[in-house]
Design a protein around this motif. Structure first.
Motif, mmCIF file in Angstrom:
data_model
loop_
_atom_site.group_PDB
_atom_site.id
_atom_site.type_symbol
_atom_site.label_atom_id
_atom_site.label_comp_id
_atom_site.label_asym_id
_atom_site.label_seq_id
_atom_site.Cartn_x
_atom_site.Cartn_y
_atom_site.Cartn_z
ATOM 1 N N GLN A 44 -9.154 15.597 26.886
ATOM 2 C CA GLN A 44 -7.787 15.569 26.334
ATOM 3 C C GLN A 44 -7.235 14.146 26.356
ATOM 4 O O GLN A 44 -6.575 13.709 25.407
ATOM 5 N N ILE A 52 -8.835 12.071 23.633
ATOM 6 C CA ILE A 52 -8.276 12.448 22.322
ATOM 7 C C ILE A 52 -6.888 11.822 22.147
ATOM 8 O O ILE A 52 -6.577 11.226 21.109
ATOM 9 N N TRP A 100 -13.833 19.673 20.930
ATOM 10 C CA TRP A 100 -13.221 18.398 21.316
ATOM 11 C C TRP A 100 -14.105 17.220 20.904
ATOM 12 O O TRP A 100 -13.602 16.173 20.495
#
Ligand code: SAH
Ligand code: DHB
Ligand code: MG
Length: 210
Positions: free
Chosen positions: A117, A120, A144
């Motif tokens: 996360q 990203i 992802w």
């Protein structure tokens, strides 16, 4: 002799450095689940063939696959390795150092879900991915990784044959089902062109179209 033994003895050289890595894993009471020598060589060759510069690994363990990945990568390349266990990172870092790659590896310690996360969010991108951590999250990791992928990036995942259990319908444990789901999505995803290569314990290889 079986097929894998034939291929390994013929095509994969004895490798004192990687043997030391395996020894260090035993000495530190870590699980003996590094990628197999033929799978490791396949990783090296895929990185080399693709010319990947920015590489992401999910699951470092003792650095065996990290060394295989970086052996295929040119001098300007970088490995980002996501690993839950501090102890594994310590051992992996030492082994990467012995292999001469310590300047080019960055470990992100913690649950890969959170590390991904943050990558990203920071708009990081990668050319090559190796997924080899908790099997129950393989499908999430794939999504992802696609988000983090440069056009034409390669996504690989280990243990996608699970010793043959994936195609034995009588086996229905959670991890096997998770790998089946991964393979199915890799096969059918509109942005991926994929194949399961039966080296090591199976490596599903996908090219990302963006
Ligand atoms: N790629 C390594 C082997 C990895 S074994 C090699 O071939 O050399 C799987 C690794 O994934 C273990 O070190 C384990 O600690 C790590 N792992 C398991 N769950 C994880 C998670 N949720 N996030 C990050 N790493 C995880
Ligand atoms: C297991 C996990 C791995 O990543 C691997 O390469 C082999 C086995 C396991 O959890 O059993
Ligand atoms: Mg594995």
């Amino acid at each position: 002799m079986n097929q894998q033994e034939y291929i390994t003895q013929l095509f994969v050289k004895e490798d004192p450095l990687l043997q030391k890595v395996l020894q260090s894993i035993v000495e530190h009471n870590m699980p003996e689940i590094s990628i197999q020598p033929d799978g490791g060589k396949l990783l090296t060759m895929l990185v080399k063939m693709s010319g990947a510069k920015n590489i992401l690994e999910i699951g470092a363990l003792g650095g065996y696959s990290g060394i295989c990945l970086m052996r295929g990568a040119g001098s300007g390349s970088q490995l980002t390795s996501l690993e839950l266990e501090q102890k594994h990172v310590d051992v992996a870092y030492q082994n990467m150092k012995h292999a001469g790659f310590e300047q080019r590896v960055k470990y992100m310690i913690g649950d890969a879900k959170h590390s991904l996360q943050s990558l990203i969010k920071n708009d990081e991108t990668f050319d090559f991915f190796f997924i080899d951590a908790d099997k129950g999250n393989y499908v999430n990791y794939l999504e992802w990784c696609i988000q983090l992928a440069n056009p034409g990036a390669i996504i690989t995942a280990d243990n996608t044959l699970r010793k043959g259990t994936v195609y034995d319908a009588t086996v229905t444990d959670k991890d096997t089902d998770a790998i089946r789901q991964y393979n199915q999505i890799a096969a059918e995803h509109p942005q991926l062109e994929s194949l399961l290569i039966p080296s090591g314990d199976g490596l599903t290889v996908s090219v990302v179209q963006k």
